[in-house]
Design a protein around this motif. Structure first.
Motif, PDB file in Angstrom:
ATOM      1  N   GLN A 343       0.561   5.238  -6.529  1.00 53.15           N
ATOM      2  CA  GLN A 343      -0.021   4.564  -7.686  1.00 53.15           C
ATOM      3  C   GLN A 343       0.659   3.221  -7.900  1.00 53.15           C
ATOM      4  O   GLN A 343       1.800   3.004  -7.474  1.00 53.15           O
ATOM      5  CB  GLN A 343       0.127   5.441  -8.942  1.00 53.15           C
ATOM      6  CG  GLN A 343      -0.625   6.764  -8.861  1.00 53.15           C
ATOM      7  CD  GLN A 343      -0.432   7.621 -10.098  1.00 53.15           C
ATOM      8  OE1 GLN A 343       0.652   7.653 -10.684  1.00 53.15           O
ATOM      9  NE2 GLN A 343      -1.475   8.319 -10.514  1.00 53.15           N
ATOM     10  N   THR A 352      -8.129  -7.119  -3.210  1.00 54.29           N
ATOM     11  CA  THR A 352      -7.734  -5.877  -2.564  1.00 54.29           C
ATOM     12  C   THR A 352      -6.236  -5.846  -2.338  1.00 54.29           C
ATOM     13  O   THR A 352      -5.560  -6.869  -2.434  1.00 54.29           O
ATOM     14  CB  THR A 352      -8.448  -5.720  -1.201  1.00 54.29           C
ATOM     15  OG1 THR A 352      -8.063  -6.825  -0.341  1.00 54.29           O
ATOM     16  CG2 THR A 352      -9.958  -5.692  -1.366  1.00 54.29           C
ATOM     17  N   VAL A 377      -7.678  -1.264   0.042  1.00 56.28           N
ATOM     18  CA  VAL A 377      -8.481  -0.722  -1.059  1.00 56.28           C
ATOM     19  C   VAL A 377      -8.541  -1.743  -2.185  1.00 56.28           C
ATOM     20  O   VAL A 377      -7.706  -2.644  -2.282  1.00 56.28           O
ATOM     21  CB  VAL A 377      -7.896   0.605  -1.583  1.00 56.28           C
ATOM     22  CG1 VAL A 377      -7.839   1.655  -0.480  1.00 56.28           C
ATOM     23  CG2 VAL A 377      -6.497   0.388  -2.170  1.00 56.28           C
ATOM     24  N   PRO A 378      -9.521  -1.618  -3.092  1.00 54.70           N
ATOM     25  CA  PRO A 378      -9.568  -2.507  -4.260  1.00 54.70           C
ATOM     26  C   PRO A 378      -8.302  -2.364  -5.099  1.00 54.70           C
ATOM     27  O   PRO A 378      -7.833  -1.241  -5.344  1.00 54.70           O
ATOM     28  CB  PRO A 378     -10.803  -2.024  -5.023  1.00 54.70           C
ATOM     29  CG  PRO A 378     -11.643  -1.331  -4.013  1.00 54.70           C
ATOM     30  CD  PRO A 378     -10.684  -0.697  -3.054  1.00 54.70           C
ATOM     31  N   ASN A 379      -7.783  -3.480  -5.543  1.00 58.16           N
ATOM     32  CA  ASN A 379      -6.571  -3.451  -6.359  1.00 58.16           C
ATOM     33  C   ASN A 379      -6.777  -2.625  -7.625  1.00 58.16           C
ATOM     34  O   ASN A 379      -5.913  -1.844  -8.036  1.00 58.16           O
ATOM     35  CB  ASN A 379      -6.150  -4.877  -6.720  1.00 58.16           C
ATOM     36  CG  ASN A 379      -4.764  -4.956  -7.336  1.00 58.16           C
ATOM     37  OD1 ASN A 379      -4.069  -3.953  -7.477  1.00 58.16           O
ATOM     38  ND2 ASN A 379      -4.354  -6.149  -7.699  1.00 58.16           N
ATOM     39  N   GLN A 380      -7.950  -2.777  -8.246  1.00 56.33           N
ATOM     40  CA  GLN A 380      -8.222  -2.077  -9.496  1.00 56.33           C
ATOM     41  C   GLN A 380      -8.293  -0.557  -9.326  1.00 56.33           C
ATOM     42  O   GLN A 380      -8.278   0.176 -10.310  1.00 56.33           O
ATOM     43  CB  GLN A 380      -9.528  -2.595 -10.105  1.00 56.33           C
ATOM     44  CG  GLN A 380      -9.371  -3.905 -10.876  1.00 56.33           C
ATOM     45  CD  GLN A 380      -8.528  -3.732 -12.131  1.00 56.33           C
ATOM     46  OE1 GLN A 380      -8.588  -2.705 -12.807  1.00 56.33           O
ATOM     47  NE2 GLN A 380      -7.713  -4.734 -12.431  1.00 56.33           N
ATOM     48  N   GLN A 381      -8.338  -0.089  -8.105  1.00 55.66           N
ATOM     49  CA  GLN A 381      -8.323   1.363  -7.863  1.00 55.66           C
ATOM     50  C   GLN A 381      -7.013   1.968  -8.341  1.00 55.66           C
ATOM     51  O   GLN A 381      -6.972   3.094  -8.826  1.00 55.66           O
ATOM     52  CB  GLN A 381      -8.547   1.631  -6.372  1.00 55.66           C
ATOM     53  CG  GLN A 381      -8.685   3.091  -5.988  1.00 55.66           C
ATOM     54  CD  GLN A 381      -9.106   3.247  -4.522  1.00 55.66           C
ATOM     55  OE1 GLN A 381     -10.131   2.711  -4.097  1.00 55.66           O
ATOM     56  NE2 GLN A 381      -8.310   3.972  -3.758  1.00 55.66           N
ATOM     57  N   GLN A 382      -5.919   1.241  -8.159  1.00 58.71           N
ATOM     58  CA  GLN A 382      -4.600   1.571  -8.695  1.00 58.71           C
ATOM     59  C   GLN A 382      -4.046   2.921  -8.226  1.00 58.71           C
ATOM     60  O   GLN A 382      -3.081   3.420  -8.807  1.00 58.71           O
ATOM     61  CB  GLN A 382      -4.602   1.502 -10.231  1.00 58.71           C
ATOM     62  CG  GLN A 382      -4.916   0.116 -10.751  1.00 58.71           C
ATOM     63  CD  GLN A 382      -4.687  -0.037 -12.222  1.00 58.71           C
ATOM     64  OE1 GLN A 382      -3.689  -0.596 -12.657  1.00 58.71           O
ATOM     65  NE2 GLN A 382      -5.615   0.473 -13.019  1.00 58.71           N
ATOM     66  N   SER A 383      -4.644   3.502  -7.228  1.00 62.19           N
ATOM     67  CA  SER A 383      -4.095   4.738  -6.655  1.00 62.19           C
ATOM     68  C   SER A 383      -4.692   4.946  -5.277  1.00 62.19           C
ATOM     69  O   SER A 383      -5.786   4.443  -4.969  1.00 62.19           O
ATOM     70  CB  SER A 383      -4.398   5.942  -7.552  1.00 62.19           C
ATOM     71  OG  SER A 383      -5.782   6.221  -7.566  1.00 62.19           O
ATOM     72  N   PHE A 384      -3.969   5.696  -4.474  1.00 68.22           N
ATOM     73  CA  PHE A 384      -4.454   6.033  -3.134  1.00 68.22           C
ATOM     74  C   PHE A 384      -3.761   7.309  -2.690  1.00 68.22           C
ATOM     75  O   PHE A 384      -2.550   7.469  -2.865  1.00 68.22           O
ATOM     76  CB  PHE A 384      -4.149   4.905  -2.146  1.00 68.22           C
ATOM     77  CG  PHE A 384      -4.625   5.178  -0.753  1.00 68.22           C
ATOM     78  CD1 PHE A 384      -5.977   5.070  -0.425  1.00 68.22           C
ATOM     79  CD2 PHE A 384      -3.733   5.568   0.241  1.00 68.22           C
ATOM     80  CE1 PHE A 384      -6.424   5.322   0.864  1.00 68.22           C
ATOM     81  CE2 PHE A 384      -4.167   5.818   1.528  1.00 68.22           C
ATOM     82  CZ  PHE A 384      -5.521   5.701   1.839  1.00 68.22           C
TER      83      PHE A 384
END
Length: 420
Positions: A343, A352, A377-384
């Motif tokens: 996160q 990204t 991944v998109p930065n705004q995803q904020q988790s992986f």
């Protein structure tokens, strides 16, 4: 003929006048560590000189001591606290856990060395009430510290018992701090070093001896404020009389216990809570969004001084710049069943991030870690979510690379991480 000469001279004067006006100011930096001052004391004491700097810039609460209950948690004591600022890392990397300063890891280059590596012609200065700051933390002259050399230094006065005889009240320490300020004031005005570090000790001595509610401690803060007035005037003199732009950062290394104000070293809120004063209002959204850390000062200085940080070192820094554009902050990783949940905090609305991983920690010994790109991944995803490594490793180093900065976090079998 005389008319032509006069005309030519006028033209040249105008030309060089325009050239001087167009010249960009030379950037210089000064950081001050005043030992052992909790944030609440700065906020509640009468500090007119420091208030002038705050009025022209910014005051921020900050923290030290690493990230609570993770591998980076560390003692809130002096030398480790200084090295947090100097290296932009917590003690699990720079390896200074006590004031004995045994075996600092010089692979994490301190900010003055980084500056000198890139700009050998620039001058650095140290004005310190403790000799070990230069000889041990900075590794002045040591081959293992890259043969780094300080150009101007005034320290070691604590060893000069002839001029500064030690007394039980520790008033000699105040006299030493005064000498340090006198030297700093003189050198800054005359020579204008490109980067300067001032360290002052007396406030910590009075805290240990009398506690923060004592008259002695309040007097020590009053002395400190007057000392900063001298230094601020010296900086203003340089900016007025030379084509220079200065970044001034004033901070402390740790707070104190809430009960007496005599002690520190633990993880209580008052011991961990520190502060920063910067002479600029142009801070980014990260600086204002969350409580910054002492490790954020390193990349801030690097940006201001136009120092490029090698990628391998960027991947190790624990701080985020307080000036300029930033993309990501506050990385963490937690175990989730048979996978890892990575996160971060997105500090821009688009773009990204690239996620890299390394299963070694060769940087610690001067080697190279080979990072593998895991995902974009998109930065705004904020988790992986990523799988656990197939082979058990002592550490998994994860880097989140945004457009403007990168952050890192580690997963170890014994301790996951979580953001403050």
């Amino acid at each position: 003929m005389k008319i032509y000469k006069v005309f030519f001279c006028c033209i040249m004067c105008c030309f060089w006048g325009f050239r001087a006006a167009d010249a960009q100011p030379q950037h210089k930096v000064l950081f001050v560590i005043a030992d052992g001052i909790p944030a609440d004391m700065i906020e509640n004491m009468n500090i007119p000189a420091l208030q002038k700097i705050i009025d022209s810039g910014t005051y921020l609460r900050s923290f030290t001591g690493g990230i609570l209950q993770t591998y980076s948690q560390m003692p809130t004591i002096s030398a480790p606290g200084y090295n947090n600022l100097l290296t932009g890392t917590w003690a699990y990397k720079h390896n200074v856990f006590s004031n004995n300063v045994q075996n600092p890891n010089y692979h994490y280059k301190h900010i003055l060395r980084l500056l000198k590596d890139q700009y050998p012609q620039k001058k650095v200065a140290v004005f310190s009430s403790w000799l070990d700051n230069r000889t041990k933390l900075l590794g002045d002259g040591l081959p293992q510290a890259g043969d780094y050399t300080t150009d101007f230094y005034f320290d070691g006065f604590e060893l000069d018992t002839l001029h500064f005889p030690h007394d039980a009240a520790h008033s000699y320490m105040h006299r030493i701090d005064e000498m340090v300020i006198h030297k700093a004031d003189s050198v800054i005005k005359k020579n204008g070093p490109d980067a300067s570090w001032i360290y002052l000790e007396y406030t910590d001595d009075m805290g240990h001896m009398h506690g923060t509610n004592s008259t002695d401690y309040h007097n020590a803060l009053t002395y400190f404020d007057a000392q900063m007035n001298k230094i601020w005037q010296a900086v203003q003199y340089r900016e007025k009389n030379f084509n220079e732009k200065w970044l001034v950062v004033i901070t402390t290394d740790h707070g104190r216990d809430a009960q007496t104000g005599r002690n520190h070293g633990g993880q209580s809120e008052r011991e961990r809570t520190t502060w920063m004063i910067l002479n600029t209002k142009k801070l980014n959204n990260y600086a204002h969004k969350d409580e910054p850390a002492v490790v954020d000062i390193y990349p801030t200085i690097a940006r201001f001084m136009h120092v490029s940080i090698p990628t391998s070192l960027q991947y190790e820094l624990d701080g985020v710049p307080l000036i300029g554009a930033v993309s990501v902050a506050k990385p963490s990783v937690v175990l989730k069943s048979n996978s890892l949940q990575l996160q971060w905090q997105a500090l821009e609305d688009s773009g990204t991030v690239k996620i890299y991983a390394a299963t070694t920690n060769q940087f610690k010994t001067g080697g190279t870690d080979h990072y593998t790109l895991i995902a974009t991944v998109p930065n705004q995803q904020q988790s992986f979510e990523l799988p656990l490594p197939k082979e058990q490793t002592a550490v998994l180093k994860l880097v989140i690379q945004g457009a403007h900065n990168c952050v890192n976090t580690w997963y170890t079998a014994s301790n996951t991480t979580s953001a403050k």
